[in-house]
Scaffold this motif. Sequence first.
Motif, PDB file in Angstrom:
ATOM      1  N   ASN A  16      23.653  41.752   1.315  1.00 27.11           N
ATOM      2  CA  ASN A  16      23.730  40.160   1.324  1.00 27.11           C
ATOM      3  C   ASN A  16      23.289  39.405   2.413  1.00 27.11           C
ATOM      4  O   ASN A  16      22.632  38.447   2.367  1.00 27.11           O
ATOM      5  CB  ASN A  16      25.409  39.687   0.923  1.00 27.11           C
ATOM      6  N   GLN A  17      23.869  39.990   3.683  1.00 27.00           N
ATOM      7  CA  GLN A  17      23.187  39.361   5.015  1.00 27.00           C
ATOM      8  C   GLN A  17      21.706  39.419   4.748  1.00 27.00           C
ATOM      9  O   GLN A  17      20.992  38.399   5.246  1.00 27.00           O
ATOM     10  CB  GLN A  17      23.659  40.056   6.067  1.00 27.00           C
ATOM     11  N   SER A  18      21.048  40.541   4.582  1.00 26.71           N
ATOM     12  CA  SER A  18      19.551  40.807   4.450  1.00 26.71           C
ATOM     13  C   SER A  18      18.925  39.666   3.712  1.00 26.71           C
ATOM     14  O   SER A  18      17.833  39.174   3.730  1.00 26.71           O
ATOM     15  CB  SER A  18      19.156  42.067   4.075  1.00 26.71           C
ATOM     16  N   ILE A  19      19.550  39.381   2.334  1.00 25.53           N
ATOM     17  CA  ILE A  19      19.091  38.670   1.236  1.00 25.53           C
ATOM     18  C   ILE A  19      19.108  37.034   1.838  1.00 25.53           C
ATOM     19  O   ILE A  19      18.105  36.411   1.562  1.00 25.53           O
ATOM     20  CB  ILE A  19      19.617  38.769   0.181  1.00 25.53           C
ATOM     21  N   VAL A  20      20.101  36.670   2.521  1.00 26.61           N
ATOM     22  CA  VAL A  20      20.245  35.038   2.686  1.00 26.61           C
ATOM     23  C   VAL A  20      19.250  35.076   3.947  1.00 26.61           C
ATOM     24  O   VAL A  20      19.000  33.790   4.259  1.00 26.61           O
ATOM     25  CB  VAL A  20      21.706  34.851   2.935  1.00 26.61           C
ATOM     26  N   TYR A  21      19.100  36.177   4.830  1.00 27.50           N
ATOM     27  CA  TYR A  21      18.212  35.807   5.844  1.00 27.50           C
ATOM     28  C   TYR A  21      16.912  35.676   5.700  1.00 27.50           C
ATOM     29  O   TYR A  21      15.969  35.119   6.193  1.00 27.50           O
ATOM     30  CB  TYR A  21      17.997  36.856   7.045  1.00 27.50           C
TER      31      TYR A  21
ATOM     32  N   PRO B 283      27.564  22.524   7.479  1.00 28.53           N
ATOM     33  CA  PRO B 283      29.105  23.346   7.221  1.00 28.53           C
ATOM     34  C   PRO B 283      28.695  24.648   6.285  1.00 28.53           C
ATOM     35  O   PRO B 283      29.396  25.431   6.375  1.00 28.53           O
ATOM     36  CB  PRO B 283      29.623  22.438   6.089  1.00 28.53           C
ATOM     37  N   VAL B 284      27.419  24.614   5.685  1.00 28.74           N
ATOM     38  CA  VAL B 284      27.274  25.715   4.940  1.00 28.74           C
ATOM     39  C   VAL B 284      27.244  27.054   5.626  1.00 28.74           C
ATOM     40  O   VAL B 284      27.768  28.094   4.942  1.00 28.74           O
ATOM     41  CB  VAL B 284      25.823  25.492   4.023  1.00 28.74           C
ATOM     42  N   PRO B 285      26.483  27.216   6.717  1.00 25.40           N
ATOM     43  CA  PRO B 285      26.547  28.667   7.515  1.00 25.40           C
ATOM     44  C   PRO B 285      28.042  28.895   7.797  1.00 25.40           C
ATOM     45  O   PRO B 285      28.265  30.146   7.700  1.00 25.40           O
ATOM     46  CB  PRO B 285      25.593  28.397   8.723  1.00 25.40           C
ATOM     47  N   ILE B 286      28.923  27.927   7.955  1.00 26.31           N
ATOM     48  CA  ILE B 286      30.178  28.188   8.340  1.00 26.31           C
ATOM     49  C   ILE B 286      30.903  28.727   7.380  1.00 26.31           C
ATOM     50  O   ILE B 286      31.598  29.956   7.315  1.00 26.31           O
ATOM     51  CB  ILE B 286      30.818  26.946   9.101  1.00 26.31           C
ATOM     52  N   PHE B 287      30.945  28.050   5.927  1.00 24.26           N
ATOM     53  CA  PHE B 287      31.376  28.806   4.802  1.00 24.26           C
ATOM     54  C   PHE B 287      30.764  30.041   4.308  1.00 24.26           C
ATOM     55  O   PHE B 287      31.485  30.978   3.990  1.00 24.26           O
ATOM     56  CB  PHE B 287      31.282  27.859   3.818  1.00 24.26           C
ATOM     57  N   LEU B 288      29.474  30.334   4.699  1.00 21.11           N
ATOM     58  CA  LEU B 288      29.025  31.380   4.354  1.00 21.11           C
ATOM     59  C   LEU B 288      29.334  32.501   5.133  1.00 21.11           C
ATOM     60  O   LEU B 288      29.680  33.898   4.805  1.00 21.11           O
ATOM     61  CB  LEU B 288      27.460  31.453   4.479  1.00 21.11           C
ATOM     62  N   THR B 289      29.603  32.425   6.562  1.00 18.97           N
ATOM     63  CA  THR B 289      30.081  33.142   7.492  1.00 18.97           C
ATOM     64  C   THR B 289      31.881  33.875   7.101  1.00 18.97           C
ATOM     65  O   THR B 289      31.961  35.065   7.259  1.00 18.97           O
ATOM     66  CB  THR B 289      30.170  32.479   8.883  1.00 18.97           C
ATOM     67  N   LEU B 290      32.313  32.827   6.644  1.00 17.31           N
ATOM     68  CA  LEU B 290      33.652  33.010   6.297  1.00 17.31           C
ATOM     69  C   LEU B 290      33.693  33.983   5.051  1.00 17.31           C
ATOM     70  O   LEU B 290      34.590  34.815   5.046  1.00 17.31           O
ATOM     71  CB  LEU B 290      34.487  31.702   6.187  1.00 17.31           C
ATOM     72  N   MET B 291      32.771  33.696   4.020  1.00 22.24           N
ATOM     73  CA  MET B 291      32.537  34.409   2.951  1.00 22.24           C
ATOM     74  C   MET B 291      32.063  35.793   3.249  1.00 22.24           C
ATOM     75  O   MET B 291      32.825  36.919   2.945  1.00 22.24           O
ATOM     76  CB  MET B 291      31.782  34.021   2.142  1.00 22.24           C
TER      77      MET B 291
ATOM     78  N   GLY C 201      21.481  30.466   9.995  1.00 16.30           N
ATOM     79  CA  GLY C 201      22.476  29.836  10.714  1.00 16.30           C
ATOM     80  C   GLY C 201      23.551  30.584  11.091  1.00 16.30           C
ATOM     81  O   GLY C 201      24.549  30.194  11.921  1.00 16.30           O
ATOM     82  N   THR C 202      23.889  31.558   9.835  1.00 18.22           N
ATOM     83  CA  THR C 202      25.303  32.379  10.057  1.00 18.22           C
ATOM     84  C   THR C 202      25.196  33.569  11.301  1.00 18.22           C
ATOM     85  O   THR C 202      26.426  33.935  11.484  1.00 18.22           O
ATOM     86  CB  THR C 202      25.431  33.207   8.963  1.00 18.22           C
ATOM     87  N   VAL C 203      24.035  33.715  11.956  1.00 18.73           N
ATOM     88  CA  VAL C 203      23.964  34.860  12.987  1.00 18.73           C
ATOM     89  C   VAL C 203      24.885  34.524  13.937  1.00 18.73           C
ATOM     90  O   VAL C 203      25.576  35.134  14.316  1.00 18.73           O
ATOM     91  CB  VAL C 203      22.577  34.898  13.231  1.00 18.73           C
ATOM     92  N   ILE C 204      24.804  33.236  14.724  1.00 15.64           N
ATOM     93  CA  ILE C 204      25.668  33.023  15.595  1.00 15.64           C
ATOM     94  C   ILE C 204      27.130  33.081  15.332  1.00 15.64           C
ATOM     95  O   ILE C 204      27.805  33.457  16.091  1.00 15.64           O
ATOM     96  CB  ILE C 204      25.248  31.497  16.291  1.00 15.64           C
ATOM     97  N   PHE C 205      27.593  32.411  14.229  1.00 15.17           N
ATOM     98  CA  PHE C 205      29.000  32.373  13.631  1.00 15.17           C
ATOM     99  C   PHE C 205      29.429  33.693  13.478  1.00 15.17           C
ATOM    100  O   PHE C 205      30.546  34.222  13.900  1.00 15.17           O
ATOM    101  CB  PHE C 205      29.084  31.522  12.494  1.00 15.17           C
ATOM    102  N   LEU C 206      28.612  34.628  12.786  1.00 12.90           N
ATOM    103  CA  LEU C 206      29.205  35.981  12.755  1.00 12.90           C
ATOM    104  C   LEU C 206      29.292  36.770  13.957  1.00 12.90           C
ATOM    105  O   LEU C 206      30.282  37.567  14.242  1.00 12.90           O
ATOM    106  CB  LEU C 206      28.129  36.792  11.962  1.00 12.90           C
ATOM    107  N   ALA C 207      28.587  36.579  14.905  1.00 15.66           N
ATOM    108  CA  ALA C 207      28.553  37.008  16.138  1.00 15.66           C
ATOM    109  C   ALA C 207      30.014  36.576  16.923  1.00 15.66           C
ATOM    110  O   ALA C 207      30.597  37.408  17.528  1.00 15.66           O
ATOM    111  CB  ALA C 207      27.364  36.650  17.273  1.00 15.66           C
ATOM    112  N   ALA C 208      30.059  35.300  16.647  1.00 17.02           N
ATOM    113  CA  ALA C 208      31.631  34.997  17.298  1.00 17.02           C
ATOM    114  C   ALA C 208      32.772  35.430  16.466  1.00 17.02           C
ATOM    115  O   ALA C 208      33.720  35.738  17.167  1.00 17.02           O
ATOM    116  CB  ALA C 208      31.703  33.254  16.991  1.00 17.02           C
ATOM    117  N   VAL C 209      32.670  35.664  15.117  1.00 18.09           N
ATOM    118  CA  VAL C 209      33.631  36.220  14.419  1.00 18.09           C
ATOM    119  C   VAL C 209      33.726  37.633  14.827  1.00 18.09           C
ATOM    120  O   VAL C 209      35.034  38.095  14.694  1.00 18.09           O
ATOM    121  CB  VAL C 209      33.517  36.068  12.940  1.00 18.09           C
ATOM    122  N   ALA C 210      32.731  38.567  15.005  1.00 17.36           N
ATOM    123  CA  ALA C 210      32.790  39.684  15.538  1.00 17.36           C
ATOM    124  C   ALA C 210      33.543  40.005  16.841  1.00 17.36           C
ATOM    125  O   ALA C 210      34.056  41.006  17.088  1.00 17.36           O
ATOM    126  CB  ALA C 210      31.375  40.368  15.817  1.00 17.36           C
TER     127      ALA C 210
END
Length: 294
Positions: free
Chosen positions: A103-108, A82-90, A170-179
């Motif tokens: 922030n994206q670069s730091i967490v990657y 669930p953590v990448p999902i929450f991070l994506t929403l944030m 893990g947020t890469v795919i979720f951010l692509a979906a949000v985009a």
Amino acid sequence: MLAGRYIYALVLPGFVFFAIFKFLPMWGVLIAFQNYNPFAGISGSEWVGMQHFSNLIQDEHFYILLRNTLVINLMNLCFFFPVPIFLTLMLNEVRHEWFKKINQSIVYLPHFLSWVVVASMTFFMLSVDVGFVNKLLVYLGLDTISFLSEPQYFWGLLTIQNIWKETGWGTVIFLAAVAGVDTQRYEAAVVDGAGRLRQIWHITLPAIRPTIVILLILRLGHMADVGFEQVLLMMNPLVNNVADVFDTYVYYRGIQQGEISLGTAVGLFKGVIGLVLVLCSNYVVKKMGHEGIY
């Protein structure tokens, strides 16, 4: 017709890769049903049927291996997934693009560190002798804690390492979906008086729900797999009872002791478990009205 040729040309390298490195090596699963002799080869080795699978299940360590593998994966499923999902929403709520990219670069970044580096960092943080966490406890007048040699901490440490190392990736795919969400939907929600939380609940989450479902199904398919490098680097004789998993069993028995057929049988056993879990979870997801992976 010409456009179709270009599409086939794009698909061809991927097809060749899977054909060479995924499909052709499947011939080797026959080793699991033989007493494999490297000098005789697959065709000349003795056929023993299901003997190695029987030996695996009857092994006194089998249920320990199964317990450790499932518990580690369940903890990752409950706490890491669930953590990448929450991070994506944030990250999606950040309005300043420069701040969002930083922030994206730091967490990657942790994703690109090897498990050797991560294990070394964990040692220098938590060891009794040189770990700064224990030094801080001593400074505060508290007793030191053997984080690395106490079995009750082992599963939690693996989960925390996974969260720190892989959450950003893990947020890469979720951010692509949000985009892919139409911004007009957010504008309409604002006109209707919806706040940020309602926009997340009624627009963002439904938009990424199909992605969440597919990744969850694929994750369940790896319930018999545990990161071999991570476990091998973190385990020691004091935590072996909670650290031994199928992957380390294959390493010690299949490679170090030369029981190649047994190691292959364990790999095939894990593959069957993953296939069953994927089929069952996909069936349940479809019954619930969601789209599965096929």
